[in-house]
Scaffold this active site. Structure first.
Site, PDB file in Angstrom:
ATOM      1  N   LEU A   1       0.865  -1.176   0.000  1.00 48.11           N
ATOM      2  CA  LEU A   1       0.000   0.000   0.000  1.00 48.11           C
ATOM      3  C   LEU A   1       0.901   1.226   0.000  1.00 48.11           C
ATOM      4  O   LEU A   1       1.967   1.220   0.628  1.00 48.11           O
ATOM      5  CB  LEU A   1      -0.895   0.022   1.252  1.00 48.11           C
ATOM      6  N   ASP A   2       0.480   2.270  -0.698  1.00 53.08           N
ATOM      7  CA  ASP A   2       1.246   3.510  -0.681  1.00 53.08           C
ATOM      8  C   ASP A   2       1.379   4.020   0.752  1.00 53.08           C
ATOM      9  O   ASP A   2       0.543   3.730   1.617  1.00 53.08           O
ATOM     10  CB  ASP A   2       0.543   4.587  -1.514  1.00 53.08           C
ATOM     11  N   LYS A   3       2.406   4.816   0.991  1.00 51.04           N
ATOM     12  CA  LYS A   3       2.650   5.371   2.319  1.00 51.04           C
ATOM     13  C   LYS A   3       1.381   5.996   2.911  1.00 51.04           C
ATOM     14  O   LYS A   3       1.042   5.756   4.072  1.00 51.04           O
ATOM     15  CB  LYS A   3       3.756   6.421   2.246  1.00 51.04           C
TER      16      LYS A   3
ATOM     17  N   THR B   1      -1.784   5.588   2.016  1.00 54.52           N
ATOM     18  CA  THR B   1      -3.010   4.792   1.923  1.00 54.52           C
ATOM     19  C   THR B   1      -3.084   3.899   3.152  1.00 54.52           C
ATOM     20  O   THR B   1      -2.109   3.234   3.495  1.00 54.52           O
ATOM     21  CB  THR B   1      -3.025   3.938   0.638  1.00 54.52           C
TER      22      THR B   1
ATOM     23  N   ARG C   1      -5.636   5.720  -7.983  1.00 56.19           N
ATOM     24  CA  ARG C   1      -5.416   7.160  -8.054  1.00 56.19           C
ATOM     25  C   ARG C   1      -5.338   7.627  -9.508  1.00 56.19           C
ATOM     26  O   ARG C   1      -5.925   8.647  -9.888  1.00 56.19           O
ATOM     27  CB  ARG C   1      -4.150   7.520  -7.289  1.00 56.19           C
TER      28      ARG C   1
END
Length: 319
Positions: free
Chosen positions: A137-139, A141, A236
């Site tokens: 997961l992105d930082k 998110t 996104r």
């Protein structure tokens, strides 16, 4: 140097693809360059035989990796990072990642990452590629993610993700009032102008996302998103491509949009929202050991729940 010995089976979803591309998907801990070098040297084999990087697999072949890898900088430093663990057994961990927590250590984030915390929590994870992290997961998110805790679980889960057998569902709050759900089937690749961004582009990798409307507000929408592929920043990028960027996602088109005549509290909250309003809410997959279907849910974090309530109150005040 560290010994790397792993085996996996090429899933049907990757049938017809080149060996070097398949290896990059099934052995995500290693770079494409490193994997190609091992294939060429015969250290990554297909059904026990050496093959060229451009060899196309039919599906069902066994890939075996037996090589030595350079030490991974920063990857084996345990740290007491708080972990919200939803489930744990000998094969895997499922956790609820908070926004702001970086998953992998790197030059800009050497300490305090999820991987550092995982190795502190269970030291044997240091023996697995990427400490067992099989998807990321992105930082900024938040939400639920699974980590392999055994060699077999890592092999099975990696294959399941590649074969799109892990159901990943997200909740997001977008700028713009979406009238109905959308299916976005657009390839994604690196933005040619900004290397830290991804973009919809004809020569990108196939990417498919389902978007469904959960709640409509005056000029915002809460959406449910289901991934059918796993490209970097996929949700996104796809939301930006249809004109509905996530609240707070200034990298992908958010402008801090506010409803006309909104209370100052809502205006401030929207314009200062510190991250993309995206949360991994649900994860469904088959346990790699027991083969039972597991389902895990993570409730909305406080920041997104507060935003949801403020948007709902705004409707009532301006009905």
């Amino acid at each position: 140097m560290t010994d790397e010995n792993f085996t996996t089976v090429v899933p049907p979803a990757l049938a017809g693809e080149r060996l070097d591309k398949i290896a990059a998907t099934l052995f995500p801990a290693y770079s494409r360059v490193e994997l190609t070098r091992w294939i060429t040297a015969g250290l990554l084999t297909v059904d026990g035989r050496a093959a060229k990087p451009k060899f196309r697999c039919r599906g069902g072949e066994q890939l075996a990796l037996s090589a030595e890898a350079e030490p991974r900088e920063y990857w084996e430093t345990p740290e007491a990072v708080p972990l919200d663990i939803l489930f744990e057994d000998e094969d895997l961990l499922v956790l609820n990642k908070p926004a702001g927590l970086v998953v992998h250590p790197g030059a800009g984030n050497r300490n305090g990452t999820l991987v550092n915390g995982l190795i502190h929590h269970r030291e044997t994870l240091a023996q697995l590629p990427r400490a067992g992290v099989v998807h990321r997961l992105d930082k900024d998110t938040s939400g639920v993610m699974v980590v392999a805790a055994s060699t077999n679980a890592h092999r099975v889960l990696t294959g399941m993700i590649a074969a799109r057998e892990v159901r990943r569902e997200y909740l997001g709050i977008t700028e713009g009032r979406m009238i109905s759900g959308r299916d976005v089937d657009q390839p994604i690749g690196r933005d040619p102008h900004v290397r830290t961004r991804q973009a919809v582009r004809d020569d990108g990798k196939p990417a498919f996302t389902e978007f469904r409307v959960k709640s409509r507000y005056r000029v915002h929408t809460m959406v449910h998103a289901r991934l059918h592929s796993g490209r970097t920043h996929q949700i996104r990028v796809h939301l930006q491509s249809i004109g509905f960027p996530l609240v707070g996602d200034r990298r992908y088109g958010a402008r801090g949009r506010v409803p006309q005549g909104a209370d100052q509290s809502l205006v401030d909250y929207l314009q200062r929202f510190p991250r993309q309003a995206l949360h991994a809410a649900r994860l469904v997959f088959v346990h790699p050991g027991s083969e039972k279907e597991l389902e895990f849910n993570a409730p909305l974090p406080q920041d997104m729940d507060n935003l949801k309530k403020l948007l709902a109150e705004d409707i009532g005040k301006n009905a």
